[in-house]
Write an enzyme that holds these catalytic residues in place. Structure first.
Site, short mmCIF file in Angstrom:
data_model
loop_
_atom_site.label_atom_id
_atom_site.label_comp_id
_atom_site.label_asym_id
_atom_site.label_seq_id
_atom_site.Cartn_x
_atom_site.Cartn_y
_atom_site.Cartn_z
N LYS A 1 5.17 27.28 74.29
CA LYS A 1 4.34 26.85 74.71
C LYS A 1 4.48 25.16 74.90
O LYS A 1 3.10 24.46 75.69
CB LYS A 1 3.83 26.51 72.95
CG LYS A 1 2.86 25.51 72.66
CD LYS A 1 2.82 25.28 71.07
CE LYS A 1 3.73 24.22 70.48
NZ LYS A 1 3.17 22.38 70.96
N ASN A 2 5.73 24.60 74.84
CA ASN A 2 5.87 23.74 75.40
C ASN A 2 7.02 23.26 76.19
O ASN A 2 7.07 22.61 77.20
CB ASN A 2 7.13 23.01 74.05
CG ASN A 2 6.78 22.78 72.64
OD1 ASN A 2 5.45 22.45 73.05
ND2 ASN A 2 7.88 22.60 71.54
N ARG B 1 -1.84 16.93 72.69
CA ARG B 1 -1.37 15.39 72.46
C ARG B 1 -0.41 15.06 74.33
O ARG B 1 -0.59 14.68 75.30
CB ARG B 1 0.34 15.24 72.32
CG ARG B 1 0.01 14.88 70.33
CD ARG B 1 1.43 14.68 70.21
NE ARG B 1 2.73 14.24 70.65
CZ ARG B 1 2.55 12.60 70.23
NH1 ARG B 1 1.68 11.96 69.87
NH2 ARG B 1 3.15 11.34 71.10
N CYS C 1 0.46 17.80 66.08
CA CYS C 1 0.00 18.05 64.55
C CYS C 1 0.79 16.63 64.25
O CYS C 1 1.54 16.19 64.46
CB CYS C 1 1.62 18.58 64.04
SG CYS C 1 1.87 20.97 64.76
N ARG D 1 3.74 10.02 65.33
CA ARG D 1 3.69 10.18 66.56
C ARG D 1 3.07 9.31 67.74
O ARG D 1 1.84 9.35 68.58
CB ARG D 1 2.43 11.71 67.00
CG ARG D 1 2.61 12.57 65.98
CD ARG D 1 4.18 13.64 66.26
NE ARG D 1 4.12 14.30 66.98
CZ ARG D 1 3.51 15.63 67.49
NH1 ARG D 1 3.07 15.66 66.33
NH2 ARG D 1 3.77 15.59 68.55
N ASP E 1 11.73 21.53 65.58
CA ASP E 1 10.55 23.45 64.92
C ASP E 1 11.40 24.35 64.85
O ASP E 1 10.23 25.12 63.97
CB ASP E 1 9.58 23.31 66.50
CG ASP E 1 9.24 21.86 66.96
OD1 ASP E 1 9.07 22.17 68.67
OD2 ASP E 1 9.65 20.89 66.11
N VAL F 1 14.34 13.78 63.80
CA VAL F 1 13.58 13.53 64.77
C VAL F 1 12.24 12.86 64.48
O VAL F 1 11.55 12.59 64.93
CB VAL F 1 13.16 14.98 65.93
CG1 VAL F 1 12.51 14.59 66.77
CG2 VAL F 1 14.88 15.58 66.22
N ARG G 1 -2.06 27.49 68.12
CA ARG G 1 -1.69 27.12 69.13
C ARG G 1 -0.46 27.33 69.79
O ARG G 1 -0.83 27.19 71.03
CB ARG G 1 -1.95 25.07 68.48
CG ARG G 1 -3.26 24.62 68.27
CD ARG G 1 -3.11 22.95 67.63
NE ARG G 1 -2.29 22.43 68.72
CZ ARG G 1 -1.14 21.73 69.07
NH1 ARG G 1 -1.67 20.45 67.95
NH2 ARG G 1 -0.22 20.86 69.58
C1 EPZ Z 1 7.78 17.72 71.85
O1 EPZ Z 1 6.68 17.02 70.74
C2 EPZ Z 1 7.15 19.08 71.60
N1 EPZ Z 1 5.78 19.75 71.90
C3 EPZ Z 1 7.75 19.23 69.90
O2 EPZ Z 1 6.90 20.42 69.56
C4 EPZ Z 1 9.40 19.20 69.62
O3 EPZ Z 1 9.20 19.38 68.31
C5 EPZ Z 1 9.39 17.66 70.07
O4 EPZ Z 1 9.14 17.07 71.02
C6 EPZ Z 1 10.72 17.65 69.66
O5 EPZ Z 1 11.59 18.50 70.81
C7 EPZ Z 1 5.20 19.38 72.78
O6 EPZ Z 1 6.19 19.41 73.94
C8 EPZ Z 1 3.63 19.78 72.68
P1 EPZ Z 1 9.57 13.64 71.06
P2 EPZ Z 1 6.71 14.88 71.59
O7 EPZ Z 1 8.37 12.53 71.77
O8 EPZ Z 1 6.85 15.35 73.04
C9 EPZ Z 1 9.03 8.89 69.07
C10 EPZ Z 1 6.24 22.12 68.13
O9 EPZ Z 1 5.46 22.07 66.78
N2 EPZ Z 1 7.94 8.96 69.47
O10 EPZ Z 1 10.12 13.89 71.58
O11 EPZ Z 1 5.85 14.53 70.60
C11 EPZ Z 1 8.75 10.57 67.67
O12 EPZ Z 1 7.55 9.25 66.98
C12 EPZ Z 1 5.81 19.91 68.63
O13 EPZ Z 1 5.63 22.80 68.54
C13 EPZ Z 1 7.51 7.81 69.67
O14 EPZ Z 1 8.46 6.59 68.80
O15 EPZ Z 1 8.31 14.86 71.03
C14 EPZ Z 1 9.06 11.01 67.05
O16 EPZ Z 1 9.86 10.71 66.67
C15 EPZ Z 1 6.22 19.43 67.81
N3 EPZ Z 1 6.64 7.21 70.89
C16 EPZ Z 1 10.61 11.26 68.25
O17 EPZ Z 1 10.33 10.14 69.14
C17 EPZ Z 1 6.72 7.69 71.86
O18 EPZ Z 1 5.99 8.12 72.85
C18 EPZ Z 1 10.06 12.56 69.58
O19 EPZ Z 1 8.73 13.11 69.39
C19 EPZ Z 1 6.79 9.16 71.67
C20 EPZ Z 1 7.52 9.76 70.57
#
Ligand code: EPZ
Length: 440
Positions: free
Chosen positions: A23-24, A97, A121, A126, A311, A333, A419
């Site tokens: 999915k990711n 997203r 989610c 986020r 996850d 995370v 999803r």
């Molecule tokens: C991806 O989300 C995945 N989703 C998430 O899976 C996964 O948990 C996450 O990466 C971490 O591996 C998809 O790929 C669609 P991040 P993403 O940007 O890209 C902060 C699932 O259940 N952050 O790595 O949104 C954020 O708040 C989902 O499959 C900022 O502060 O995750 C978080 O604390 C859940 N500012 C951390 O970084 C930003 O502009 C990690 O977020 C972006 C992120």
């Protein structure tokens, strides 16, 4: 009409499920096809809502998307791409997203992009500040409006020297999808290096991009003037695999996951063995089962790759409610990823949440007001309850808990689970679960 899933718990899950593309990764690969001047072909595509959302968003921008559900083969033809109405984008963005990742490709193609208010989610704030920051560094003009964010590149996009405050998966994808056609060199420090990132890099490289990943999490991209198409088979969904493995543990069952690959599950499999699970690997997939001894408690800390993936934490927490003793989970995370434990507590689990960093490494959320550590005492007898699914992974963990609990659980909000988990109702029924679906 909303669906009501009724579960009579207490039966071990036994049998086989088929896991397809991640999915990711798959939705991001679809966005990457927009960058090409030729059609692309993607294999192992799952039937999940996130793929539907991106299919619709690509279609309203003129991309011709054809998908054969059974074979999982998708073709994408981006040769007639144009700007879409903001209202159409808003309508189709749903609660995903992914729309934010359209920015780079649409600016390269049309000179502009529009991002509606994003979903995803509810597991923390986020934010998208890292995304907007890197886009500005490429020369984009970010215009925040009431309806969403309009982004344009009046002078084109130029390579930039970037460093992420945190190795964000999404922000790394944002840089990759923008830098490949930007003029000049882009250097990204503190990038995410998840397997899905490497698979996206493989896809971009096939299209003609020049991308180098260094051992210190630095990624270097040399912009090119044109990209062709790709033909790629997505890596399997390691998060869905980990979810079924946890389900086997919690229900004391035995599940064969066809399509699973050991390679990207190292941290999960170590933990799985330590708590008392067993697994074996063959050319077609992986088998997971409860080894028969009482489950053992442990101390667990989530991290970015190659650490224990955030996850995987939720289904593992359900397993820890059945372990003989006290376990600790430190989520580093996301700041708010234990909301799902409320329903587990109502079902009889003993889980306390804490603001402290209860692990070996203090994290970004220490001494701020986030309940991001959990202390789980077991084993607890879980009994059925009324449950409303809060988010994707927490929701699947509720299903696992209800399947293990004694008695009846009435579960609503199950649409969220589609999803990320294709055909999950058929899959749990196929594993022998005693369930029924009704319209409310
Ligand atoms: C991806 O989300 C995945 N989703 C998430 O899976 C996964 O948990 C996450 O990466 C971490 O591996 C998809 O790929 C669609 P991040 P993403 O940007 O890209 C902060 C699932 O259940 N952050 O790595 O949104 C954020 O708040 C989902 O499959 C900022 O502060 O995750 C978080 O604390 C859940 N500012 C951390 O970084 C930003 O502009 C990690 O977020 C972006 C992120």
């Amino acid at each position: 009409m909303a669906k009501l899933l009724t579960i009579q718990g207490g039966k071990p899950l036994q049998g086989e499920v088929h896991v397809r593309g991640a999915k990711n990764l798959v939705p991001k690969s679809m966005v990457a096809s927009l960058l090409g001047s030729e059609p692309s072909e993607l294999h192992n595509v799952p039937e999940i809502k996130d793929v539907d959302i991106v299919t619709n968003l690509l279609t309203i921008h003129g991309v011709k998307v054809d998908r054969d559900a059974a074979s999982g083969v998708m073709t994408l033809d981006p040769r007639e791409t144009y700007s879409a109405e903001h209202s159409a984008i808003d309508t189709h963005a749903g609660d995903s997203r992914i729309p934010i990742l359209f920015c780079g490709p649409l600016m390269h193609k049309n000179g502009e992009a529009f991002i509606p208010d994003l979903g995803g989610c509810r597991i923390g704030d986020r934010p998208i500040n890292y995304h907007l920051e890197v886009l500005r560094n490429f020369g984009a003009v970010v215009d925040k409006r009431a309806t969403g964010i309009h982004i344009s590149a009046p002078k084109g996009l130029r390579g930039a020297k970037l460093e992420l405050p945190f190795p964000s998966v999404g922000a790394t994808e944002q840089v990759l999808l923008t830098a490949v056609l930007a003029e000049g060199i882009t250097e990204l420090k503190n990038s995410a290096v998840e397997p899905e990132i490497h698979d996206l890099i493989a896809i971009l490289q096939q299209m003609g991009a020049i991308i180098t990943v260094y051992t210190d999490r630095t990624i270097r991209i040399e912009g090119v003037s044109r990209l062709s198409g790709f033909r790629h088979r997505s890596i399997p969904d390691r998060n869905e695999t980990a979810s079924w493995a946890s389900a086997a543990l919690v229900t004391e069952g035995d599940i064969y996951v066809r399509g699973a690959a050991q390679r990207d599950l190292t941290a999960f499999l170590n933990t799985y063995r330590k708590i008392g699970g067993e697994f074996e690997v063959d050319e077609e997939g992986m088998r997971f089962w409860h080894a028969g001894e009482p489950l053992k408690p442990l101390v667990l800390e989530t991290d970015v790759h190659p650490g224990f993936m955030t996850d995987w934490q939720q289904p593992m927490v359900v397993a820890l409610t059945q372990a003989n003793g006290v376990s600790i989970v430190h989520e580093t995370v996301y700041e708010n990823r234990f909301g799902f434990t409320q329903a587990l507590t109502r079902m009889g689990a003993s889980i306390q949440l804490h603001r402290e960093c209860l692990g070996s490494n203090p994290c970004r959320f220490g001494q701020r007001n986030f309940l991001h550590s959990a202390v789980i005492s077991g084993p607890s007898k879980l009994t059925g309850a009324d449950i409303d699914i809060p988010d994707l992974r927490g929701g699947f963990s509720h299903l696992i808990a209800a399947l293990a609990a004694k008695g009846t659980s009435n579960v609503t909000g199950i649409e969220i689970i589609s999803r990320g988990y294709e055909y999950f109702i058929d899959k749990i029924a196929g594993l022998g679960a005693d369930i029924s679906i009704s319209e409310r």
